[in-house]
Design a protein around this motif. Structure first.
Motif, mmCIF file in Angstrom:
data_model
loop_
_atom_site.group_PDB
_atom_site.id
_atom_site.type_symbol
_atom_site.label_atom_id
_atom_site.label_comp_id
_atom_site.label_asym_id
_atom_site.label_seq_id
_atom_site.Cartn_x
_atom_site.Cartn_y
_atom_site.Cartn_z
ATOM 1 N N GLY A 63 0.826 -1.204 0.000
ATOM 2 C CA GLY A 63 0.000 0.000 0.000
ATOM 3 C C GLY A 63 0.855 1.246 0.000
ATOM 4 O O GLY A 63 2.027 1.214 0.377
ATOM 5 N N ILE A 64 0.273 2.343 -0.480
ATOM 6 C CA ILE A 64 1.016 3.601 -0.502
ATOM 7 C C ILE A 64 0.073 4.739 -0.133
ATOM 8 O O ILE A 64 -1.074 4.777 -0.572
ATOM 9 C CB ILE A 64 1.660 3.838 -1.891
ATOM 10 N N GLU B 280 9.785 -0.363 -5.600
ATOM 11 C CA GLU B 280 10.208 0.713 -6.480
ATOM 12 C C GLU B 280 9.071 1.718 -6.564
ATOM 13 O O GLU B 280 7.918 1.347 -6.763
ATOM 14 C CB GLU B 280 10.512 0.146 -7.864
ATOM 15 N N ILE B 281 9.419 2.982 -6.386
ATOM 16 C CA ILE B 281 8.405 4.023 -6.430
ATOM 17 C C ILE B 281 8.609 4.848 -7.688
ATOM 18 O O ILE B 281 9.735 5.274 -7.989
ATOM 19 C CB ILE B 281 8.510 4.933 -5.190
ATOM 20 N N THR B 282 7.539 5.043 -8.427
ATOM 21 C CA THR B 282 7.624 5.866 -9.644
ATOM 22 C C THR B 282 6.507 6.883 -9.599
ATOM 23 O O THR B 282 5.545 6.749 -8.846
ATOM 24 C CB THR B 282 7.466 5.009 -10.902
ATOM 25 N N VAL B 283 6.654 7.916 -10.427
ATOM 26 C CA VAL B 283 5.601 8.927 -10.499
ATOM 27 C C VAL B 283 5.181 9.098 -11.957
ATOM 28 O O VAL B 283 6.022 9.147 -12.855
ATOM 29 C CB VAL B 283 6.044 10.257 -9.847
ATOM 30 N N ASP B 284 3.886 9.116 -12.166
ATOM 31 C CA ASP B 284 3.345 9.304 -13.508
ATOM 32 C C ASP B 284 2.606 10.621 -13.587
ATOM 33 O O ASP B 284 2.116 11.127 -12.595
ATOM 34 C CB ASP B 284 2.347 8.179 -13.835
ATOM 35 N N PHE C 287 1.449 8.384 -7.845
ATOM 36 C CA PHE C 287 2.603 7.651 -7.334
ATOM 37 C C PHE C 287 2.267 6.170 -7.308
ATOM 38 O O PHE C 287 1.176 5.782 -6.881
ATOM 39 C CB PHE C 287 2.955 8.110 -5.924
ATOM 40 N N THR C 288 3.192 5.373 -7.785
ATOM 41 C CA THR C 288 2.959 3.929 -7.805
ATOM 42 C C THR C 288 4.099 3.245 -7.080
ATOM 43 O O THR C 288 5.267 3.592 -7.271
ATOM 44 C CB THR C 288 2.890 3.418 -9.255
ATOM 45 N N VAL C 289 3.738 2.303 -6.248
ATOM 46 C CA VAL C 289 4.756 1.494 -5.593
ATOM 47 C C VAL C 289 4.577 0.064 -6.095
ATOM 48 O O VAL C 289 3.465 -0.427 -6.214
ATOM 49 C CB VAL C 289 4.658 1.569 -4.051
ATOM 50 N N ARG C 290 5.695 -0.553 -6.455
ATOM 51 C CA ARG C 290 5.627 -1.903 -7.007
ATOM 52 C C ARG C 290 6.678 -2.748 -6.306
ATOM 53 O O ARG C 290 7.808 -2.302 -6.117
ATOM 54 C CB ARG C 290 5.917 -1.853 -8.508
ATOM 55 N N ALA C 291 6.272 -3.929 -5.900
ATOM 56 C CA ALA C 291 7.218 -4.823 -5.235
ATOM 57 C C ALA C 291 8.118 -5.459 -6.274
ATOM 58 O O ALA C 291 7.652 -5.899 -7.321
ATOM 59 C CB ALA C 291 6.461 -5.896 -4.458
ATOM 60 N N LEU C 292 9.415 -5.480 -5.999
ATOM 61 C CA LEU C 292 10.356 -6.059 -6.960
ATOM 62 C C LEU C 292 10.568 -7.536 -6.678
ATOM 63 O O LEU C 292 11.689 -8.014 -6.588
ATOM 64 C CB LEU C 292 11.690 -5.316 -6.896
ATOM 65 N N ASP C 293 9.468 -8.259 -6.448
ATOM 66 C CA ASP C 293 9.616 -9.698 -6.294
ATOM 67 C C ASP C 293 8.651 -10.389 -7.246
ATOM 68 O O ASP C 293 7.971 -9.735 -8.032
ATOM 69 C CB ASP C 293 9.424 -10.139 -4.839
ATOM 70 N N GLN C 294 8.555 -11.715 -7.116
ATOM 71 C CA GLN C 294 7.798 -12.472 -8.116
ATOM 72 C C GLN C 294 6.390 -11.945 -8.302
ATOM 73 O O GLN C 294 5.912 -11.797 -9.418
ATOM 74 C CB GLN C 294 7.708 -13.967 -7.722
ATOM 75 N N ASP C 295 5.685 -11.663 -7.205
ATOM 76 C CA ASP C 295 4.273 -11.328 -7.392
ATOM 77 C C ASP C 295 4.076 -9.905 -7.913
ATOM 78 O O ASP C 295 3.022 -9.583 -8.443
ATOM 79 C CB ASP C 295 3.451 -11.613 -6.137
ATOM 80 N N ALA D 241 3.321 -7.136 -6.812
ATOM 81 C CA ALA D 241 2.118 -6.400 -6.409
ATOM 82 C C ALA D 241 2.386 -4.906 -6.451
ATOM 83 O O ALA D 241 3.511 -4.456 -6.213
ATOM 84 C CB ALA D 241 1.704 -6.813 -5.001
ATOM 85 N N SER D 242 1.356 -4.139 -6.785
ATOM 86 C CA SER D 242 1.560 -2.699 -6.826
ATOM 87 C C SER D 242 0.334 -1.981 -6.289
ATOM 88 O O SER D 242 -0.745 -2.546 -6.179
ATOM 89 C CB SER D 242 1.857 -2.246 -8.253
ATOM 90 N N ALA D 243 0.556 -0.723 -5.925
ATOM 91 C CA ALA D 243 -0.540 0.113 -5.433
ATOM 92 C C ALA D 243 -0.225 1.546 -5.812
ATOM 93 O O ALA D 243 0.936 1.891 -6.052
ATOM 94 C CB ALA D 243 -0.677 -0.021 -3.922
ATOM 95 N N SER D 244 -1.246 2.371 -5.903
ATOM 96 C CA SER D 244 -1.048 3.755 -6.340
ATOM 97 C C SER D 244 -1.792 4.720 -5.439
ATOM 98 O O SER D 244 -2.728 4.339 -4.746
ATOM 99 C CB SER D 244 -1.564 3.946 -7.763
ATOM 100 N N ASP D 245 -1.338 5.949 -5.475
ATOM 101 C CA ASP D 245 -2.063 7.013 -4.787
ATOM 102 C C ASP D 245 -1.892 8.287 -5.587
ATOM 103 O O ASP D 245 -0.856 8.508 -6.208
ATOM 104 C CB ASP D 245 -1.541 7.183 -3.356
ATOM 105 N N GLU D 246 -2.921 9.118 -5.562
ATOM 106 C CA GLU D 246 -2.882 10.352 -6.350
ATOM 107 C C GLU D 246 -2.400 11.521 -5.512
ATOM 108 O O GLU D 246 -2.573 11.541 -4.306
ATOM 109 C CB GLU D 246 -4.290 10.675 -6.864
ATOM 110 N N SER D 247 -1.810 12.498 -6.203
ATOM 111 C CA SER D 247 -1.420 13.730 -5.513
ATOM 112 C C SER D 247 -1.271 14.831 -6.555
ATOM 113 O O SER D 247 -1.695 14.677 -7.705
ATOM 114 C CB SER D 247 -0.127 13.518 -4.736
ATOM 115 N N PHE D 248 -0.649 15.931 -6.156
ATOM 116 C CA PHE D 248 -0.440 17.059 -7.065
ATOM 117 C C PHE D 248 1.022 17.440 -7.103
ATOM 118 O O PHE D 248 1.749 17.209 -6.150
ATOM 119 C CB PHE D 248 -1.204 18.299 -6.586
#
Ligand code: SF4
Ligand code: SF4
Lengths: 492, 313
Positions: free
Chosen positions: A375-376, A413-417, A467-475, A477-484
């Motif tokens: 979660g993020i 890994e955290i990225t921003v779109d 903002f998206t956080v993604r686990a760097l393992d097999q599954d 899993a990722s989660a996102s949250d919005e901001s400005f």
């Protein structure tokens, strides 16, 4: 001042004093059912905290654990975080609808068989009977003056009650900490104060509610019988006395056996009830079911067992008292067949409750099966809203909370779109700025970090970013949250 | 009224004598348990006012025999807090500031402590978010007059900037080129054009062309020939986007004409070293902190070299 002539001597009592209830022992179908349910519920209650469940090295291995300190709720393979509290809400909703369902179908079955108050009272009553003897012996002992025998018996009874009560309180705390550890701490006197306090309070309440208040809890304290009325209709089961069959009562076995009655006038009807009072004597709430449905009746069925015994002795049909719905009663009275159990149970009301219950349950299962274990949460720093950097770009700062809900450490890994930006966090410096930031999140923990996001100075004043956080393992899993992303006014 | 009092028949209780529409009130005594609790609270109140400060007198309240005060309680709690923090404070005291960055847990504590200290001591000039304002540097950005690695920040904090009577203080002064008659107003105009040109705010112009030699002769000694500034003198980089006092023509003209410089207290005189260390860590953590210069290798030198070193020293 008043004149003495005003005195009448007799004082009027405004409240009815409690009638002591000494339930008699009874055998029969429903009594056996009660024993079975008591054994099952108590076993579940006492054994559950001691079950183990392997969750790997980073999580406790207790199958059911309410870990208040770390705000986790473990139930076998399910682990619930505070932000997932809606599962608990869902369970409560299911419990409520389940009670609606059960109540509309089989009346106050919960009260008579499964309610903790009923179960523990039943246990206490049984202890009482073992120590003091059955109903008559108990009444005699109650009337007897205090002496060695009475003190001895009462003392023994209270001691056993107290032991059961303490064991109840003790079992409760095992749910809130690792049971074996807490047990040893508890014995050595090193357990937290809250544990002793909880055991103390629960011992006291179990002792008083189960030992002394008993039916008064059901009749005066419990709100449930009042609410239940709303869920019951003429098709809900209840314990009823078939008064058209029983009345007029014939007093005594002998007269009952004397049928056909020679000493009665022609055409005079004789009921099946021999007014033996067995149904009243066994009732744990001390009521007379022949007076009709009443709030004191918890539908435990013991009076049915008692009366069936009598009916067998006098050679009459059983079920003078029995489980029946109000609608059935009316049918039977007219000599018609009662509605079949299947038809009675599968009526719109119960079906709607059942579908609702299934709906909530399936919905929860679906969400549970598909929930992300990562979660993020993103919170933009508003002071300052933005910072201009030497190269003219604009930097925003965000506080990120990354939840790793798996019982293993993970690299994420955290990225921003939504914006052309570089990022770094407070564990690195501007020189590490890149398209993504990597972070180690310990097992089953929330990692908090400051994220710095720098983007070209020219652009709209406010840009939506994700903002998206993604686990760097097999599954993965990722989660996102919005901001400005904020820029100074007029920078376009 | 009294004559209306009578004994109520069903209950045998005396009435209080009031009657309204045939309804009378019984003079039922207070329940025993209620009275016991009432008396107990009275006793408690009396004992309490003897033990604790209670009765207001002319200039102060009675002190109470226990000698308890809210001040004393606060002191106790503060002492408790200090005792609890002592180990981490001791660790901070012995850790050089640049070593903090390698110790995440200690650093985290330092940043938290630094934030508190900042909110007490620094917000007056730098603002609660450390964003500064005109003339007061923004500590969030990556532009540092005197250096932005954690040790440089700590030194700035300890010795302050342009503190008179301080030998170690950060010191430099820009001449007031106009006011002191070093440059004419036309020359200043050309200088402004040049400065705005090198910072990309204005296109090249003849005026800027004329400003170039003026800059080289008057300004390059501090700001560098490339106008990128020099942290040794706290001379700002004139080519970047960040202007402490403003980068428009008027402001720059004013700056060259009158000169400008800021001051900052030498906090070494006022705050303890641990607090300053925590402040440095906090300011460094705001996003603009720079990496410390690579420290000299700490590996033990070979014996013969080490002898040579000793001789050399
Ligand atoms: S009336 Fe019968 S069913 Fe109801 S509480 Fe008494 S014994 Fe149980
Ligand atoms: S037990 Fe049956 S026969 Fe006896 S009094 Fe009750 S209803 Fe009548």
């Amino acid at each position: 001042m008043s004149s003495p002539s005003d005195l009448t001597g007799e004082k009027q009592q405004f409240f009815e004093a409690r009638k002591k209830v000494f339930p008699r022992k009874v055998n029969g179908t429903y009594r056996r059912l009660k024993w079975v349910i008591m054994a099952v519920t108590l076993t579940i209650y006492y054994v559950t905290p001691w079950l183990r469940w392997d969750r790997g090295p980073y999580a406790p291995d207790q199958a059911v654990l309410i870990d208040l300190a770390n705000r986790r709720f473990y139930m076998f393979s399910i682990e619930i975080w505070p932000n997932e509290f809606y599962y608990v809400v869902g369970l409560l909703v299911m419990a409520a609808i389940g009670l609606f369902l059960v109540t509309s179908a089989v009346g106050r079955a919960w009260c008579g068989y499964a309610c903790p108050q009923t179960v523990w009272t039943d246990l206490f009553v049984h202890v009482e009977r073992l120590v003091e003897g059955d109903r008559n012996a108990q009444i005699r002992l109650d009337k007897a003056p205090w002496g060695a025998k009475k003190i001895g018996k009462r003392g023994l009874k209270y001691a056993i009650w107290l032991y059961i009560a303490a064991a109840t309180g003790g079992a409760w705390i095992w749910y809130f900490a690792d049971a074996p550890t807490l047990f040893m701490d508890f014995i050595h006197g090193t357990a937290p104060f809250a544990a002793y306090a909880a055991v103390g309070i629960l011992t006291f309440t179990t002792f008083t509610l189960g030992g002394f208040m008993r039916e008064q809890v059901c009749i005066y304290m419990c709100p449930w019988p009042r609410i239940q009325g709303a869920m019951m209709d003429e098709k809900s089961l209840g314990v009823t006395y078939k008064y058209w069959r029983g009345e007029p009562r014939t007093h005594g076995l002998k007269r009952a056996h004397a049928q056909p009655l020679t000493d009665l006038a022609e055409g005079e009807k004789v009921g099946d009830c021999i007014d033996c009072n067995a149904c009243v004597a066994v009732c744990p709430t001390g009521i007379d079911i022949r007076e009709g449905p009443q709030i004191g009746c918890i539908t435990c069925g013991l009076c049915i067992d008692a009366c069936d015994e009598i009916m067998a002795k006098v050679g009459r049909e059983p079920k003078l008292i029995g489980y029946a719905t109000a609608a059935d009663e009316a049918l039977i009275k007219q000599g018609k067949e009662p509605v079949s159990a299947k038809k009675r149970l599968l009526r719109p009301r119960t079906l709607i409750y059942f579908l609702l219950w299934c709906g909530v349950g399936l919905g929860m299962l679906f969400v549970l099966g598909n929930r992300a274990r990562i979660g993020i949460d993103v919170l933009q720093t508003r002071n300052p809203l933005w910072v201009q950097l030497a190269d003219g770009s604009i930097r925003n700062t965000y506080t990120l909370k990354i939840r790793n809900m798996e019982a293993r450490p993970r690299t994420v890994e955290i990225t921003v779109d939504g914006i052309d930006a570089v990022l770094w966090n407070d564990r690195g410096s501007r020189d590490d700025a890149a398209q993504a930031v990597r972070l180690e999140v310990p097992a089953d923990k929330v990692a908090k970090t400051q994220l710095f996001v720098a983007a070209p100075g020219a652009g709209p004043q406010r840009t939506d970013v994700v903002f998206t956080v993604r686990a760097l393992d097999q599954d993965g899993a990722s989660a996102s949250d919005e901001s400005f992303f904020e820029r100074p006014e007029g920078s376009r | 009224m009294a004559d209306k009092k009578r004994i109520d028949e069903p209950t045998g209780t005396q009435t209080v004598g009031h009657e309204w529409d045939g309804i009378e009130e019984l003079d039922t005594p207070m329940p025993r348990w209620w009275l016991i609790i009432f008396y107990a609270t009275v006793v408690f109140a009396i004992v309490y006012t003897i033990l604790y400060p209670a009765w207001p007198m002319i200039d102060r309240a009675t002190a109470g025999v226990l000698g308890w005060t809210s001040h004393g309680q606060l002191e106790e709690q503060l002492a408790e807090d200090r005792a609890e923090r002592a180990p981490v404070m001791a660790a901070l005291a012995v850790t050089p500031v640049e070593k903090l960055l390698g110790k995440p847990e200690l650093l985290e504590t330092a940043i938290q402590g630094g934030r508190s200290a900042f909110l007490v001591n620094c917000v007056q000039c730098h603002g609660s978010g450390a964003a500064g304002s005109k003339g007061y540097p923004n500590l969030n950005d990556d532009n540092w007059l005197w250096g932005g690695d954690i040790a440089a920040i700590e030194k700035t904090l300890i010795d302050g900037i342009r503190q008179p009577g301080h030998d170690e203080t950060r010191m430099s002064q820009m001449p007031a080129f106009g006011r002191d008659g070093l440059l004419s107003s036309d020359e200043i105009k050309d200088l402004v054009s040049y400065v705005r040109f090198v910072s990309g705010q204005e296109p090249a112009s003849e005026s800027a062309q004329r400003g170039r030699p003026l800059f080289e002769n008057n300004c390059a000694v501090c700001h560098g020939a490339d106008a990128k500034g020099d942290r040794q003198f706290g001379a700002p980089n004139l080519t970047d986007a960040i202007w402490l006092y403003g980068g428009d023509r008027n402001t720059i003209t004013d700056t060259i004409h009158n000169s400008r410089y800021g001051i900052m207290p030498a906090w070494g005189d006022r705050l303890d070293p641990v607090t300053i260390k925590m402040l440095a860590a906090y300011v460094h953590s705001l996003g603009g902190g720079e990496a410390s210069p690579v420290p000299e290798a700490e590996t033990a030198p070979a014996p013969d070299e080490s002898e040579g070193n000793v001789v050399a020293e």
